[in-house]
Design a protein around this motif. Structure first.
Motif, PDB file in Angstrom:
ATOM      1  N   GLY A 167     -11.425  44.996  10.129  1.00 17.15           N
ATOM      2  CA  GLY A 167     -11.056  43.634   9.758  1.00 17.15           C
ATOM      3  C   GLY A 167     -10.734  43.409   8.299  1.00 17.15           C
ATOM      4  O   GLY A 167     -10.641  42.262   7.867  1.00 17.15           O
ATOM      5  N   TYR A 168     -10.562  44.450   7.526  1.00 17.71           N
ATOM      6  CA  TYR A 168     -10.224  44.285   6.114  1.00 17.71           C
ATOM      7  C   TYR A 168      -8.745  43.968   5.954  1.00 17.71           C
ATOM      8  O   TYR A 168      -7.912  44.413   6.737  1.00 17.71           O
ATOM      9  N   ARG A 169      -8.434  43.222   4.903  1.00 16.46           N
ATOM     10  CA  ARG A 169      -7.039  42.876   4.607  1.00 16.46           C
ATOM     11  C   ARG A 169      -6.248  44.090   4.171  1.00 16.46           C
ATOM     12  O   ARG A 169      -5.050  44.162   4.378  1.00 16.46           O
ATOM     13  N   GLY A 170      -6.909  45.012   3.520  1.00 17.30           N
ATOM     14  CA  GLY A 170      -6.198  46.185   3.032  1.00 17.30           C
ATOM     15  C   GLY A 170      -7.142  47.286   2.642  1.00 17.30           C
ATOM     16  O   GLY A 170      -8.374  47.140   2.662  1.00 17.30           O
ATOM     17  N   LEU A 171      -6.572  48.389   2.259  1.00 17.60           N
ATOM     18  CA  LEU A 171      -7.328  49.569   1.895  1.00 17.60           C
ATOM     19  C   LEU A 171      -8.214  49.327   0.670  1.00 17.60           C
ATOM     20  O   LEU A 171      -9.352  49.791   0.615  1.00 17.60           O
ATOM     21  N   GLY A 172      -7.728  48.567  -0.300  1.00 12.53           N
ATOM     22  CA  GLY A 172      -8.517  48.278  -1.497  1.00 12.53           C
ATOM     23  C   GLY A 172      -9.809  47.543  -1.175  1.00 12.53           C
ATOM     24  O   GLY A 172     -10.883  47.900  -1.674  1.00 12.53           O
TER      25      GLY A 172
END
Length: 132
Positions: free
Chosen positions: A116-121
């Motif tokens: 569920g993260y927006r992106g890898l960062g």
């Protein structure tokens, strides 16, 4: 670790009302990552990835996760510790670059998306900060 955090007797008493209110205000600003498995929803805080909640609906899961985050923040406040700053408040002015193989990047991006993260960062930051 604070002696107050180590003392299990502190886990059975109610929180001071002012601390509980402050902790809830902090937890309300935390970002929650939801996943759905086997008919149940599971949530965890981006800022505190080891704090979990669950529910049969996304709303129920979110509320249960906020309650868990609030309790974790209140425990930290009572012990004289500072809960993590909500991710959307802290200004990120520093950058770190890492080199990955194509395969490593694909694996990490798949893990980030499935959690569920927006992106890898965000995924890498939350994972690294969970161990600090």
């Amino acid at each position: 670790m604070s002696d107050k955090l180590k003392n299990s007797e502190n886990l059975t008493k109610p929180f001071d009302q002012d601390i509980e209110k402050t902790a809830r205000q902090i937890a309300d600003k935390y970002q929650i990552v939801l996943t759905h498995e086997d008919g149940m929803w599971f949530g965890r805080g981006l800022e505190m990835p080891t704090v979990f909640g669950e529910g049969s609906t996304p709303d129920e899961c979110t509320e249960n996760t906020i309650e868990a985050l609030s309790s974790a923040a209140a425990t930290m406040l009572e012990a004289g510790c500072t809960p993590p700053i909500p991710a959307n408040i802290g200004k990120r002015s520093e950058q770190v670059n890492i080199r990955l193989t194509v395969e490593e990047k694909k694996v990490l991006e798949t893990c980030a998306k499935s959690r569920g993260y927006r992106g890898l960062g965000d995924y890498m930051r939350a994972g690294a900060l969970a161990f600090s």
